[in-house]
Design a protein around this motif. Sequence first.
Motif, PDB file in Angstrom:
ATOM      1  N   SER A 224      -7.613   0.945  -1.384  1.00 46.45           N
ATOM      2  CA  SER A 224      -7.529   0.701   0.052  1.00 46.45           C
ATOM      3  C   SER A 224      -7.978  -0.711   0.404  1.00 46.45           C
TER       4      SER A 224
ATOM      5  N   GLY B 104      -1.016   6.488   6.864  1.00 47.87           N
ATOM      6  CA  GLY B 104      -0.662   5.320   6.051  1.00 47.87           C
ATOM      7  C   GLY B 104       0.732   4.813   6.345  1.00 47.87           C
TER       8      GLY B 104
ATOM      9  N   SER C 144       0.831  -1.213   0.000  1.00 44.92           N
ATOM     10  CA  SER C 144       0.000   0.000   0.000  1.00 44.92           C
ATOM     11  C   SER C 144       0.860   1.257   0.000  1.00 44.92           C
TER      12      SER C 144
ATOM     13  N   GLY D 113      -5.656   5.850   5.843  1.00 45.76           N
ATOM     14  CA  GLY D 113      -4.827   6.872   5.219  1.00 45.76           C
ATOM     15  C   GLY D 113      -5.242   7.142   3.783  1.00 45.76           C
TER      16      GLY D 113
ATOM     17  N   ALA E 156      -3.556   1.711   6.893  1.00 46.32           N
ATOM     18  CA  ALA E 156      -3.292   1.968   5.476  1.00 46.32           C
ATOM     19  C   ALA E 156      -4.585   2.355   4.757  1.00 46.32           C
TER      20      ALA E 156
END
Length: 311
Positions: free
Chosen positions: A270, A154, A124, A302, A299
Motif C-alpha cells: 500500500s 481500491g 496498485s 483498500g 488505494a
Amino acid sequence: MEETKLQKSNISIFQRPVFVSLFALLAAIAWGWAYPLIKLGYNEFGITTDMTGSKLLFAGIRFSLSGAIILLVAKAAGRDFHFKKSGSWWYILLFCLANTTLHYAFFYFGLSHSAGSRAAILNSLSVFSVVIMACLFFKSDKMTINKLIGCVVGFAGILSLNLGTVESGRFTWLGDGMIILNALCGAVASLMTRGLGQRIDVFVGTGLSLAIGGLLLVIPGILIGGILPQITYAGSLYLFLLICISTLGFTLYNKLLTCNPVGKVAIYNSLIPIIGAVTSCLCLKEPFYWKYAVAGMLAATGIYIINRQKG
C-alpha cells in the motif's frame, strides 16, 4: 518454557514479525523509487517515447544484470540449483515471462507515456487483481466481505485518476493501458510465486526469472534497433540504482511470500503508490494534482481493508 524458546529460535528470520515488517517495508520503498529513476534514466540515456527497442534494451540490461548478481550470490552461498520436481523448466519459463519480460515490457512502455506519479497509483491495481484471482484459482482463498469492500474502495481510487480536467490527466492506451497490463502480469507472477518455492530454491528461482526474463527483453530490443544513444555518469548511476532495487526488492519479496501468509506481506504494498507518486513529483518536478492524493489514499485504504484481519 524451554521448548517454546527452542521453537522460536528455529523460526527463520523471514518469519519473525519484526524482520517481516522491515524487509517488506524495504522492498516497498525500493519499488516506489523505481518510477522516477526510470524516467530520469530515459532522459540521461536519450531514450525518447518512440524508441521501443531502446526501452526494451534499457529494461533488459537492468534485469539481466540483477538476475546475474542474485545467481552469483546464491552460488557463493551454496544454494541448491537443482529442481525439486521433474519438468519444472516450463513453470520457470512462464514465471520469467510473467514476472519480468511481459511485466516490465508493459511497464517501461507505459511509464514513457504517463506521469510517474499517475503510473505509481494505477499500478496498485496489481494488488486487487491478486485478491480476485486468488479467490478464483485457489480453494484456500475465499472471498470475504473485507476483500470485497477493499477491492471496491481500491478500484474507486484507480477510477478517480480520470476525474478532473484534461490537463490533469486522462486515460490513454499507450500510458495507462500498458500500466494496467503490467499490473495484471504482476498479479499473475505473485500467484505463481506460491509454486516457485515448491520447484526450486526461491533465491535461485528469482535470479533465473530476472536473468532469463531480462535477456528476453535485451534480444528483441537489439533486433529492432535498440541502442542507448548516450551514456552519462548520471545515467549509469540511475541504472545501477535500478539494478539494486530489482535485486533487493525481488529477493526479499519472493522469499517473504514463500514463508508467510500473503496478507502479512502484501499490506506493505500500500506504500508503493504513495512513495512512487511523491518521489515522482519531487524528482521529476511533475505537477501534483488533488486526485493523486485521493486515489493514493483510496488505494492504500483498500489494501489495508483487505489485509487487516489476515494472519
